[in-house]
Each structure stands twice: as structure tokens, then as C-alpha cells.
Design a protein around this motif. Structure first.
Motif, PDB file in Angstrom:
ATOM      1  N   ARG A  59      64.372  22.402  55.997  1.00 19.36           N
ATOM      2  CA  ARG A  59      63.438  21.342  55.640  1.00 19.36           C
ATOM      3  C   ARG A  59      63.164  21.347  54.139  1.00 19.36           C
ATOM      4  NH1 ARG A  59      57.303  20.966  57.411  1.00 19.36           N
ATOM      5  NH2 ARG A  59      56.785  19.164  56.213  1.00 19.36           N
ATOM      6  N   ILE A  60      63.004  22.547  53.558  1.00 19.57           N
ATOM      7  CA  ILE A  60      62.754  22.649  52.123  1.00 19.57           C
ATOM      8  C   ILE A  60      63.956  22.139  51.334  1.00 19.57           C
ATOM      9  CG2 ILE A  60      62.491  24.308  50.232  1.00 19.57           C
ATOM     10  CD1 ILE A  60      60.728  25.965  52.195  1.00 19.57           C
ATOM     11  N   LEU A  61      65.151  22.540  51.760  1.00 23.64           N
ATOM     12  CA  LEU A  61      66.354  22.194  51.005  1.00 23.64           C
ATOM     13  C   LEU A  61      66.802  20.751  51.201  1.00 23.64           C
ATOM     14  CD1 LEU A  61      68.416  25.447  51.631  1.00 23.64           C
ATOM     15  CD2 LEU A  61      67.270  24.765  49.517  1.00 23.64           C
ATOM     16  N   TYR A  62      66.702  20.241  52.429  1.00 20.64           N
ATOM     17  CA  TYR A  62      67.312  18.946  52.732  1.00 20.64           C
ATOM     18  C   TYR A  62      66.346  17.899  53.261  1.00 20.64           C
ATOM     19  CZ  TYR A  62      71.346  22.011  52.513  1.00 20.64           C
ATOM     20  OH  TYR A  62      72.258  22.935  52.108  1.00 20.64           O
ATOM     21  N   GLY A  63      65.135  18.270  53.552  1.00 21.88           N
ATOM     22  CA  GLY A  63      64.197  17.342  54.177  1.00 21.88           C
ATOM     23  C   GLY A  63      63.281  16.672  53.181  1.00 21.88           C
ATOM     24  N   GLN A  64      62.213  16.169  53.713  1.00 18.69           N
ATOM     25  CA  GLN A  64      61.215  15.499  52.893  1.00 18.69           C
ATOM     26  C   GLN A  64      60.510  16.532  52.016  1.00 18.69           C
ATOM     27  OE1 GLN A  64      58.663  13.720  55.780  1.00 18.69           O
ATOM     28  NE2 GLN A  64      60.102  12.094  56.290  1.00 18.69           N
ATOM     29  N   SER A  67      54.334  18.166  51.378  1.00 20.25           N
ATOM     30  CA  SER A  67      53.105  17.479  50.993  1.00 20.25           C
ATOM     31  C   SER A  67      52.033  18.502  50.605  1.00 20.25           C
ATOM     32  CB  SER A  67      52.598  16.623  52.152  1.00 20.25           C
ATOM     33  OG  SER A  67      52.124  17.453  53.197  1.00 20.25           O
ATOM     34  N   THR A  68      51.004  18.021  49.966  1.00 20.34           N
ATOM     35  CA  THR A  68      49.883  18.876  49.586  1.00 20.34           C
ATOM     36  C   THR A  68      49.230  19.473  50.820  1.00 20.34           C
ATOM     37  OG1 THR A  68      49.516  17.463  47.659  1.00 20.34           O
ATOM     38  CG2 THR A  68      47.720  18.918  48.283  1.00 20.34           C
ATOM     39  N   ASP A  69      49.140  18.699  51.887  1.00 21.78           N
ATOM     40  CA  ASP A  69      48.551  19.215  53.130  1.00 21.78           C
ATOM     41  C   ASP A  69      49.396  20.350  53.707  1.00 21.78           C
ATOM     42  OD1 ASP A  69      46.422  17.475  52.999  1.00 21.78           O
ATOM     43  OD2 ASP A  69      47.363  15.972  54.287  1.00 21.78           O
ATOM     44  N   ASP A  70      50.731  20.213  53.637  1.00 21.11           N
ATOM     45  CA  ASP A  70      51.613  21.285  54.114  1.00 21.11           C
ATOM     46  C   ASP A  70      51.391  22.553  53.301  1.00 21.11           C
ATOM     47  OD1 ASP A  70      52.763  19.727  56.071  1.00 21.11           O
ATOM     48  OD2 ASP A  70      54.520  19.196  54.874  1.00 21.11           O
ATOM     49  N   LEU A  71      51.298  22.407  51.982  1.00 18.34           N
ATOM     50  CA  LEU A  71      51.082  23.574  51.122  1.00 18.34           C
ATOM     51  C   LEU A  71      49.746  24.253  51.436  1.00 18.34           C
ATOM     52  CD1 LEU A  71      52.412  22.235  47.701  1.00 18.34           C
ATOM     53  CD2 LEU A  71      53.516  23.861  49.251  1.00 18.34           C
ATOM     54  N   ARG A  72      48.720  23.464  51.683  1.00 21.58           N
ATOM     55  CA  ARG A  72      47.423  24.047  52.052  1.00 21.58           C
ATOM     56  C   ARG A  72      47.532  24.805  53.371  1.00 21.58           C
ATOM     57  NH1 ARG A  72      44.828  18.861  50.336  1.00 21.58           N
ATOM     58  NH2 ARG A  72      44.034  19.281  48.260  1.00 21.58           N
ATOM     59  N   MET A  73      48.239  24.213  54.337  1.00 23.56           N
ATOM     60  CA  MET A  73      48.411  24.866  55.632  1.00 23.56           C
ATOM     61  C   MET A  73      49.173  26.180  55.478  1.00 23.56           C
ATOM     62  SD  MET A  73      50.745  24.583  58.896  1.00 23.56           S
ATOM     63  CE  MET A  73      52.003  24.112  57.837  1.00 23.56           C
TER      64      MET A  73
END
Length: 133
Positions: A59-64, A67-73
């Protein structure tokens, strides 16, 4: 009926059932085409073997973009894991009765630049993480 023209439902002015069916068929063909183009993986392995980690790396390499919410999670999860691991280490240090060994260690530099004895750091951790629960 008008010759050469599309049939319209005169009463409701909506497309004919045949036009609706054709539109649905086109959407289904397009959806199937997109689905066939997808690359799918089946990750097998026992628990804690890294399946989720590999998925996250894809997901990190090829996906979207994350988001800031993902980083907070992720931050919440990482902090929780650190607290759990340090708590377990403190409990095992106490259980194995090796706390006295910490008193023989030299001082360590902590985040604010000051020095602290490992036994003092251990006592602080015990007070905040282990003895409060």
C-alpha cells in the motif's frame, strides 16, 4: 410511436426499459473489465508472520498516499505497542528478580540531555506503567 426515434415512456418521460437494461449491461461490462485488470494476492501464513506488514508495504509503495488520519492511527498503534512492550519488560525484570543488576550499570543520557541511572529509569517506568495498573 415516432418512426426512427427512440421510444420514450410518454407518461413519465423516462427511458424505456430496454435503454435502462442496455445501460446496466454497459456498466457490468466495464466493471468486469476493471476487475479483470486488478492484480490480486493471497497471503498465507501463521499469526504474527508478517502478512499485514507486507500488505501495508504494498500500500505504501503502490497504493494511495497515506492520509493524515492514517498517520495518526499508526502513531496511536506504535505508542500502544511500545507501552505494552516496556510494561512487559519491566514485569519480567521484576519476575526474574534481576532488578539489582540495574544498580551496577552506568548512567545513560535521556532525551532532554540529562543523565539518569538505569535503576532510576526502571523505577520511573514501574511507577507509571506497572504499579498503576
Amino acid at each position: 410511436m415516432i418512426c426512427g426515434g427512440k421510444k420514450k415512456n410518454i407518461i413519465s418521460n423516462s427511458p424505456s426499459p430496454k435503454d435502462v437494461s442496455l445501460a446496466i449491461d454497459r456498466k457490468m461490462v466495464e466493471s468486469k473489465r476493471r476487475e479483470v485488470q486488478k492484480l490480486k494476492f493471497l497471503l498465507l501464513g501463521t499469526g504474527e508472520s508478517g502478512k499485514s506488514t507486507i500488505f501495508k508495504q504494498f500500500r505504501i509503495l503502490y497504493g494511495q498516499k497515506t492520509s493524515t488520519d492514517d498517520l495518526r492511527m499508526y502513531g496511536v498503534v506504535v505508542r500502544s505497542n511500545i507501552i505494552s512492550a516496556v510494561t512487559k519488560l519491566c514485569e519480567l525484570t521484576r519476575e526474574l528478580n534481576v532488578e539489582d543488576r540495574l544498580k551496577n550499570e552506568g548512567t545513560i543520557q535521556v532525551g532532554d540531555g540529562s543523565n539518569m541511572a538505569p535503576s532510576e529509569a526502571y523505577d520511573n517506568l514501574l511507577a507509571h506503567l506497572v504499579d498503576n495498573n
